[in-house]
Write an enzyme that holds these catalytic residues in place. Structure first.
Site, PDB file in Angstrom:
ATOM      1  N   ASP A 228     -34.045 -42.456  65.902  1.00  0.00           N
ATOM      2  CA  ASP A 228     -33.034 -41.673  65.180  1.00  0.00           C
ATOM      3  C   ASP A 228     -33.039 -40.213  65.638  1.00  0.00           C
ATOM      4  OD1 ASP A 228     -31.099 -41.141  63.294  1.00  0.00           O
ATOM      5  OD2 ASP A 228     -32.254 -41.894  61.585  1.00  0.00           O
TER       6      ASP A 228
ATOM      7  N   ASP B 140     -23.447 -44.662  59.978  1.00  0.00           N
ATOM      8  CA  ASP B 140     -24.122 -44.825  58.695  1.00  0.00           C
ATOM      9  C   ASP B 140     -23.197 -45.465  57.676  1.00  0.00           C
ATOM     10  OD1 ASP B 140     -26.630 -44.027  59.246  1.00  0.00           O
ATOM     11  OD2 ASP B 140     -26.457 -42.002  58.433  1.00  0.00           O
TER      12      ASP B 140
END
Ligand code: DGJ
Length: 991
Positions: free
Chosen positions: A689, A757
């Site tokens: 990430d 997301d």
């Protein structure tokens, strides 16, 4: 009229027909809140206020007010990890660019307003002057330097003494889809499809004088080629240049034979399966298009190589590269410092030399036969012993004689990545770029040229993409012809070359059969020539990720519980997301530390992994190795590892800072830590990430801060390379706050990327449709999440959540503990179906049939190599009444075959028909009463099934008629029970 609202600290400027509202934020930054139709009174604005008072985005701890989406600041403001382009560019002597103008005071005097801002570090003062005059707001900016001049290396005024108003027009940032349609007599009109904003200068000396004659030239003269301001970047008309005509007399017929690279009479012919690309040794472009149409009596010899467009060095004005020779090779060498494509069919090297300045260039062209793609990169070689400072180094330019094109790009934001955006090109430069340090969710490093009549199935689609994950620019410049170029963003870029410098590879492809073909070419290229060889066509596992199930709140017991349920459902990989290290209970601490958080994982990663393996699942882990929390052991020991201006306040994005990857010591440190973690257990997967953008672009390690963002990327790539070499079997998934770094650079190391997301199936139809313009299903990760979506609170049917996610690498992101038994059995069937058809869904040839951007449907079909097996998805956004007969159109089927069209059996909860149930039951039940609930828990309504037999030709031409949708009709096996956001998958197989 101008007034100040003390309570909110807002300034309202009202003309006779418009309102402009700014707010002085707590920290002293001035944000633009509104500019548009006049608001009659304050209350009209009160609902808009809310947007600025409630931060968007989620901290997932539900404690902090954290937003991934920045507000609109006129002067670059470093916060929330976001970078906003400032209307004043300052470059300090060390190359750093951060400035931070904060409110000092303001003065209102009738119709005049002055806002005074100050940069605390340099004492620079900016005065924003506004005057209301009838319908107009006149604005100019004054700059006062009270500090030491020596700090300022270069100062560029944004716009002819007035400044940019940081507006978004219909949510389109100004530099996106906006044309400057007129620049006459001091009048500038900015226009997109919906709106026109006009800016007119008041004083003769300013705009009028400057723009009267040749706006384009004047802008360049005033602000330099590199000027990146909106108005300077707009499409100003310029006429008067005529394309040269060119006839190649030496070559009357086209060379036929196998596709390859051939050289004849100093002309290079690059031919793939269907494409030809021809240019000469002076880089005059002669042809780019279908091989079948290749003609070199093409009028309009286009010179690619205007050196200063592509290359610039500090202090060198007279670059002059002359062609030396060429080399053909079967193998394209890998770039040393950057990711690059592999497996090219042939490769051409062209050598150029500037003998005066002792600089050599090597242009490398890769030819990819099957995917109909070409790559191109450039190596710059410094032949002197002195350092050369490069300030611009694009990867490619391709000129076209025809200027009549639209430019498509994939633009967006957090949770709405890669939405399709098209605009007509006209005179001047139109570009998309990133200055955020990552390739960004704002603008993917991709553009396509299309014609007005281009569709998914017909017409021209020319695609350009970059194999790079940092700041990029992709632009189309129209004057007498069109030049498309792209590469590393020259904005605040410099590189001190000792010996060599490599530019990223660019990829381009051409389709005369619409956008589907363009995308299929890219898909083939990404699958075969970008993702690491060991993952080529390797089926991706069905995973479950802990994030939306637990966020930071987990322990070993909870995780094992989830994994055990997941295993029983057929899920293959369990991924532990954020929160397993340091003392990370929320997003304020521990990044940079890699010790196990024993409070949560008492048996460590290995203990957890072994138990999960025993349940028959593989184990995967989340990391965010490029970041550092101030509250971390690493920061205590090595504060110098943080990117931060030494004299400025640090800016936070998601409460964290960025590690200085331009410093090899940091790369070594992170490698060492990851090496320990990754070898501590039987790890099969890693989610990598990166949750914030650059705003404090300052490395204590570098002397020239203009090197920072690119050197950061080089450090990150170096780390990727070392990690991949050490752990070649681990499947890596790229991620950056969802899809903030979704590009071919990442894909050279990581075979898949977390797309967004946003796990809402409906929003995903837009995101995945846009993403599919360039990227194939295998690299797009999608997950089925909980009934009420965590990002949008929308409820999509469970079958649609799966159907949409199935055209990608599938995962689940929900707490199985909270899933009803009814849905669990549905999910179990879905996983079985997915695994059975995984190869086709992940690697099949994708054809987009209906776009959610243009219709109420999202429809696509995937086909195997001979189209004997196909799966078609049709997703309907909203139910509409009085529909005419629905036809589901298809393409790509083999006309020699006959097919069956069958629906994947779906299960519906009877509650979907509400109290209509009473009309079919022999007894009466109360809505949501005990009996209704019991029936709905156990009774599974099997939806209609098609069973059509038709020829490939018929399906290609006509499609098929699905069973008609429920419309006040009976509910039986002949009726398609549809609701908002419902969908179906159809299996279309050769008989
Ligand atoms: C952002 C990612 O996109 C999410 O999926 C999740 O991994 C969080 N970061 C964790 O902090």
């Amino acid at each position: 009229m101008i007034y100040f609202n003390e309570e909110k600290r807002d300034i309202h400027i009202r003309t006779s027909n418009s309102s402009y509202i700014m707010r002085i934020l707590e920290e002293g930054h001035v944000a633009s809140l509104y500019f548009g139709e006049k608001l009659k009174n304050k209350s009209h604005f009160s609902s808009l206020y809310k947007r600025y008072e409630v931060a968007r985005g989620v901290s997932y701890t539900w404690k902090s007010n954290y937003s991934m989406i920045g507000e609109l600041y006129e002067f670059s403001y470093c916060d929330k990890g976001d970078y906003r382009e400032s209307s004043i560019d300052l470059i300090y002597s060390d190359g750093s660019i951060t400035c931070d103008f904060r409110y000092l005071s303001h003065r209102i005097n009738d119709n005049n307003l002055v806002i005074v801002l100050r940069d605390p570090l340099t004492e620079l003062i900016v005065k924003l002057h506004y005057t209301v005059d009838g319908e107009k707001i006149i604005r100019y900016t004054e700059l006062e330097n009270r500090g030491e001049e020596v700090y300022i290396n270069h100062l560029v005024w944004a716009t002819f003494d007035t400044s940019i108003l940081p507006l978004r027009l219909n949510n389109v940032p100004l530099n996106q889809g906006i044309r400057i349609v007129d620049a006459d007599e001091g009048l500038i009109s900015l226009e997109n499809d919906d709106l026109i904003y006009r800016f007119q200068s008041e004083s003769e000396g300013d705009v009028t004088g400057k723009f009267e004659k040749s706006p384009l030239n004047l802008i360049r003269a005033n602000f330099g080629e590199d000027c990146n301001f909106v108005l300077a970047e707009g499409a100003l008309h310029s006429t008067g240049k005529v394309a040269l005509s060119y006839v190649n007399k030496n070559r009357k017929t086209s060379i036929s034979g196998k596709p390859s690279i051939e050289v004849l009479d100093d002309i290079f012919y690059l031919r793939t399966n269907r494409l030809s690309y021809c240019f000469d040794t002076r880089l005059n472009h002669l042809y780019f298009g279908d091989t079948a149409d290749e003609k070199l009596d093409f009028s309009g010899k286009m010179k690619e190589f205007t050196t200063d467009r592509i290359l610039q060095f500090e202090g060198i004005e007279n670059l002059n590269f002359e062609y030396q020779n060429y080399k053909l090779s079967d193998v394209k060498e890998e770039l040393k410092t950057l990711p690059s494509s592999h497996g090219s069919d042939q490769c051409l090297y062209l050598f150029f030399s500037d003998k005066t300045n002792h600089i050599d260039l090597v242009l490398t062209y890769g030819l990819f036969y099957e995917s109909d793609c070409f790559t191109r990169s450039m190596k710059i070689i410094n032949r002197t012993r002195e350092e050369r400072i490069l300030t611009r180094a694009l990867s490619f330019t391709v000129p076209f004689a025809d200027t009549d094109f639209n430019m498509m790009s994939l633009d967006g934001d957090w949770i709405s990545e890669r939405h399709i955006n098209k605009r007509k090109l006209s005179g001047g430069r139109t570009y998309i770029d990133s200055k955020k340090g990552s390739s960004s969710n704002s603008h993917n490093p991709f553009i396509a040229l299309t014609k007005d009549d281009t569709t998914e199935f017909k017409g021209t689609g020319i695609g350009f993409s970059l194999i790079y994950s940092g700041n990029h620019i992709m632009e189309a410049d129209v004057d007498s012809h069109l030049t498309v170029s792209g590469g590393i963003n020259p904005h605040f870029f410099a590189y001190h070359i000792q010996d060599e410098f490599e530019t990223p590879e660019a990829v381009f492809t051409y389709s005369s059969e619409g956008l589907n073909r363009m995308s299929q070419n890219f898909h083939c290229f990404v699958n075969n020539n970008i993702v690491p060889g060991q993952f080529r066509e390797k089926e991706r596992p069905v995973l479950i990720n802990s994030w939306e199930a637990t966020y930071f709140d987990f322990n070993e017991r909870k995780l094992l519980n989830m994994a055990s349920k997941a295993g029983k459902m057929g899920i293959e990989l369990f991924v532990l997301d954020d929160g397993w290290f340091g003392k990370r209970d929320d997003d304020t601490s521990s990044l940079g530390d890699f010790s196990i958080y024993r409070k949560k994982l008492k048996h460590g990663l290995n203990g957890l992994c072994r138990k999960i393996n025993k349940m028959g699942l593989d184990f995967g882990l989340w990391v965010e190795p490029e970041m550092i929390s101030i509250d971390s052991r690493l920061y205590e020991e090595h504060p110098e590892y943080l990117l931060k201006h030494p004299q400025r306040e640090m800016s936070f994005g998601r409460n964290q800072g960025i590690l200085d990857f331009s410093n090899p010591e940091v790369v070594d440190y992170v490698y060492g830590e990851l090496e320990k973690v990754f070898s501590s257990c039987n790890l099969k997967y890693v989610k990598w990430d990166m949750n914030r953008n650059f705003s404090d672009t300052y490395s204590g390690y570098l002397k020239d801060q203009r090197e920072c963002t690119h050197k950061y990327m080089l450090g990150v790539y170096e780390l990727f390379k070392r990690i991949m070499k050490r752990f070649p079997h681990i499947l890596f998934e790229g991620c950056a706050a969802g899809g903030d770094r979704f590009d071919m650079g990442i894909l050279c190391y990581f075979p898949q990327i977390w797309t967004s997301d946003c796990t809402d199936a409906t929003e995903r139809t837009y995101i995945q449709y846009g993403t599919s313009m360039v990227y194939p299903q295998s690299v797009i990760c999608a997950q089925v999440s909980s009934d009420v979506n965590h990002q949008l609170l929308r409820q999509n049917p469970i079958e649609s959540r799966f159907n949409v996610a199935s055209f990608a690498s599938l995962g689940f992101s929900l707490n199985l503990k909270d899933v009803s038994a009814f849905n669990m059995s549905i999910i179990r069937n879905q996983i079985t179906f997915y695994k059975e058809h995984r190869k086709l869904l992940q690697f099949g040839k994708l054809t987009r049939m209906e776009s959610p951007y243009d219709s109420n449907h999202y429809a696509m079909i995937v086909s195997n190599s001979d189209s004997s097996k196909n799966i078609y998805i049709n997703f309907q956004e909203l139910v509409k009444s009085s529909r005419s007969l629905e036809i589901f159109k298809l393409k790509g089927l083999n006309e020699k075959y006959d097919y069956t069209v069958e629906t994947r059996q779906q299960i519906e909860n009877v509650k979907v028909v509400g109290e209509l149930l009473n009309h079919v039951l022999p007894f009466r039940i109360r809505q949501n009463g005990v009996i209704h609930n019991i029936i709905s828990r156990f009774y599974k309504y099997k939806t209609e099934c098609e069973n059509i037999i038709a020829s490939g030709a018929e399906l290609n031409c006509f499609g098929f008629l699905p069973k008609h949708q429920f419309a006040g009709s009976d509910i039986n096996e002949n009726v398609r029970l549809t609701t908002d956001f419902s969908s179906r998958l159809y299996l279309i197989n050769k008989v």
